[in-house]
Scaffold this motif. Sequence first.
Motif, mmCIF file in Angstrom:
data_model
loop_
_atom_site.group_PDB
_atom_site.id
_atom_site.type_symbol
_atom_site.label_atom_id
_atom_site.label_comp_id
_atom_site.label_asym_id
_atom_site.label_seq_id
_atom_site.Cartn_x
_atom_site.Cartn_y
_atom_site.Cartn_z
ATOM 1 N N CYS A 205 -5.068 5.633 5.318
ATOM 2 C CA CYS A 205 -3.845 6.347 5.689
ATOM 3 C C CYS A 205 -4.223 7.488 6.632
ATOM 4 C CB CYS A 205 -3.205 6.896 4.416
ATOM 5 S SG CYS A 205 -1.700 7.818 4.650
ATOM 6 N N ASN A 206 -3.377 7.726 7.601
ATOM 7 C CA ASN A 206 -3.630 8.783 8.585
ATOM 8 C C ASN A 206 -2.323 9.486 8.918
ATOM 9 O OD1 ASN A 206 -3.422 9.295 11.816
ATOM 10 N ND2 ASN A 206 -5.423 9.894 11.049
ATOM 11 N N GLY A 207 -2.416 10.782 9.200
ATOM 12 C CA GLY A 207 -1.222 11.503 9.589
ATOM 13 C C GLY A 207 -1.520 12.613 10.583
ATOM 14 N N ASP A 208 -0.517 12.931 11.369
ATOM 15 C CA ASP A 208 -0.571 14.073 12.294
ATOM 16 C C ASP A 208 0.185 15.223 11.646
ATOM 17 O OD1 ASP A 208 -0.398 15.962 14.283
ATOM 18 O OD2 ASP A 208 0.673 14.674 15.705
ATOM 19 N N PHE A 209 -0.569 16.248 11.248
ATOM 20 C CA PHE A 209 0.006 17.357 10.499
ATOM 21 C C PHE A 209 0.080 18.640 11.321
ATOM 22 C CE2 PHE A 209 0.314 15.295 6.449
ATOM 23 C CZ PHE A 209 -0.597 14.259 6.531
ATOM 24 N N SER A 210 0.111 18.503 12.629
ATOM 25 C CA SER A 210 0.161 19.691 13.471
ATOM 26 C C SER A 210 1.514 20.385 13.357
ATOM 27 C CB SER A 210 -0.123 19.309 14.920
ATOM 28 O OG SER A 210 0.801 18.354 15.374
ATOM 29 N N HIS A 211 1.551 21.630 13.777
ATOM 30 C CA HIS A 211 2.800 22.396 13.817
ATOM 31 C C HIS A 211 3.795 21.656 14.719
ATOM 32 C CE1 HIS A 211 5.594 25.604 14.932
ATOM 33 N NE2 HIS A 211 5.191 26.244 13.856
ATOM 34 N N PRO A 212 5.061 21.673 14.387
ATOM 35 C CA PRO A 212 6.052 20.955 15.206
ATOM 36 C C PRO A 212 6.023 21.318 16.684
ATOM 37 C CG PRO A 212 7.023 21.631 13.143
ATOM 38 C CD PRO A 212 5.667 22.247 13.180
ATOM 39 N N LEU B 123 0.840 -1.191 0.000
ATOM 40 C CA LEU B 123 0.000 0.000 0.000
ATOM 41 C C LEU B 123 0.879 1.246 0.000
ATOM 42 C CD1 LEU B 123 -2.735 -0.946 2.639
ATOM 43 C CD2 LEU B 123 -2.641 -1.489 0.203
ATOM 44 N N SER B 124 0.398 2.267 -0.692
ATOM 45 C CA SER B 124 1.090 3.549 -0.718
ATOM 46 C C SER B 124 0.106 4.659 -0.369
ATOM 47 C CB SER B 124 1.672 3.823 -2.110
ATOM 48 O OG SER B 124 2.583 2.841 -2.498
ATOM 49 N N CYS B 125 0.614 5.701 0.246
ATOM 50 C CA CYS B 125 -0.198 6.870 0.558
ATOM 51 C C CYS B 125 0.641 8.107 0.266
ATOM 52 C CB CYS B 125 -0.641 6.850 2.009
ATOM 53 S SG CYS B 125 -1.480 8.356 2.553
ATOM 54 N N VAL B 126 0.184 8.868 -0.709
ATOM 55 C CA VAL B 126 0.887 10.091 -1.088
ATOM 56 C C VAL B 126 0.209 11.285 -0.427
ATOM 57 C CG1 VAL B 126 1.603 11.571 -2.981
ATOM 58 C CG2 VAL B 126 1.600 9.086 -3.281
ATOM 59 N N VAL B 127 1.013 12.089 0.237
ATOM 60 C CA VAL B 127 0.518 13.272 0.943
ATOM 61 C C VAL B 127 0.842 14.513 0.131
ATOM 62 C CG1 VAL B 127 0.674 14.636 3.055
ATOM 63 C CG2 VAL B 127 0.859 12.136 3.161
ATOM 64 N N SER B 128 -0.094 15.445 0.077
ATOM 65 C CA SER B 128 0.159 16.707 -0.606
ATOM 66 C C SER B 128 -0.496 17.839 0.159
ATOM 67 C CB SER B 128 -0.378 16.658 -2.036
ATOM 68 O OG SER B 128 -1.779 16.480 -2.043
ATOM 69 N N GLY B 129 0.013 19.043 -0.063
ATOM 70 C CA GLY B 129 -0.579 20.229 0.540
ATOM 71 C C GLY B 129 -0.180 20.499 1.976
ATOM 72 N N ASN B 130 0.717 19.678 2.545
ATOM 73 C CA ASN B 130 1.090 19.886 3.943
ATOM 74 C C ASN B 130 2.200 20.910 4.073
ATOM 75 O OD1 ASN B 130 2.358 17.542 2.604
ATOM 76 N ND2 ASN B 130 3.644 17.442 4.428
ATOM 77 N N ARG B 131 2.119 21.685 5.159
ATOM 78 C CA ARG B 131 3.148 22.685 5.441
ATOM 79 C C ARG B 131 4.292 22.080 6.248
ATOM 80 N NH1 ARG B 131 0.709 27.629 8.427
ATOM 81 N NH2 ARG B 131 2.854 28.349 8.154
ATOM 82 N N PHE B 132 3.954 21.109 7.078
ATOM 83 C CA PHE B 132 4.954 20.538 7.983
ATOM 84 C C PHE B 132 5.107 19.045 7.704
ATOM 85 C CE2 PHE B 132 4.731 24.482 9.984
ATOM 86 C CZ PHE B 132 3.415 24.791 10.327
ATOM 87 N N THR B 133 6.277 18.543 7.955
ATOM 88 C CA THR B 133 6.492 17.100 7.870
ATOM 89 C C THR B 133 5.598 16.410 8.896
ATOM 90 O OG1 THR B 133 8.777 17.397 7.182
ATOM 91 C CG2 THR B 133 8.176 15.252 8.089
ATOM 92 N N PRO B 134 4.806 15.444 8.508
ATOM 93 C CA PRO B 134 3.926 14.775 9.463
ATOM 94 C C PRO B 134 4.706 14.169 10.621
ATOM 95 C CG PRO B 134 3.396 14.123 7.220
ATOM 96 C CD PRO B 134 4.666 14.902 7.143
ATOM 97 N N LYS B 135 4.232 14.419 11.838
ATOM 98 C CA LYS B 135 4.906 13.859 13.009
ATOM 99 C C LYS B 135 4.788 12.350 13.013
ATOM 100 C CE LYS B 135 3.963 17.909 15.879
ATOM 101 N NZ LYS B 135 3.161 18.416 17.012
ATOM 102 N N VAL B 136 3.605 11.891 12.654
ATOM 103 C CA VAL B 136 3.330 10.461 12.601
ATOM 104 C C VAL B 136 2.507 10.182 11.351
ATOM 105 C CG1 VAL B 136 2.271 8.471 13.737
ATOM 106 C CG2 VAL B 136 3.287 10.292 15.115
ATOM 107 N N LEU B 137 2.831 9.094 10.683
ATOM 108 C CA LEU B 137 2.023 8.584 9.582
ATOM 109 C C LEU B 137 1.653 7.152 9.908
ATOM 110 C CD1 LEU B 137 3.997 9.976 6.530
ATOM 111 C CD2 LEU B 137 1.655 10.585 7.150
ATOM 112 N N GLY B 138 0.434 6.800 9.585
ATOM 113 C CA GLY B 138 0.014 5.449 9.949
ATOM 114 C C GLY B 138 -1.013 4.874 9.008
#
Length: 121
Positions: free
Chosen positions: A95-102, A20-35
């Motif tokens: 696919c899930n990610g945490d995209f909060s500010h660092p 499985l692949s999950c491509v992320v786009s539009g994010n400002r910050f590197t995701p803290k967690v991807l799952g």
Amino acid sequence: QVQLVESGGDLVQPGGSLRLSCVVSGNRFTPKVLGWYRQRPGLQRELVADISSDGVTKYADFVQGRFTISRDDARNTVFMQMNSLKPEDTAVYYCNGDFSHPKDPWPLSLWGQGTQVTVSS
């Protein structure tokens, strides 16, 4: 706007493999967690595996060494290699990610639309 787009789901025989692949786009910050999570018919969504920005991984007990999660931040992509698939792995995988500010302690959890994995002979 952040988007997560999964791919790789398919019909596979028991004992088979999928990636499985999950491509992320539009994010400002590197995701803290991807799952990866999954939802089996009639059941609640559950965690399958996740990986932090430091590369620390966590797996559900039912994985039992069969799946491997990885991420490529240069490609903004998270993968999950699934081997020795069983019929009970049949589910929609999200696919899930945490995209909060660092520096923000509260997570910003975002989801993809899901990809169907069916394990059947």
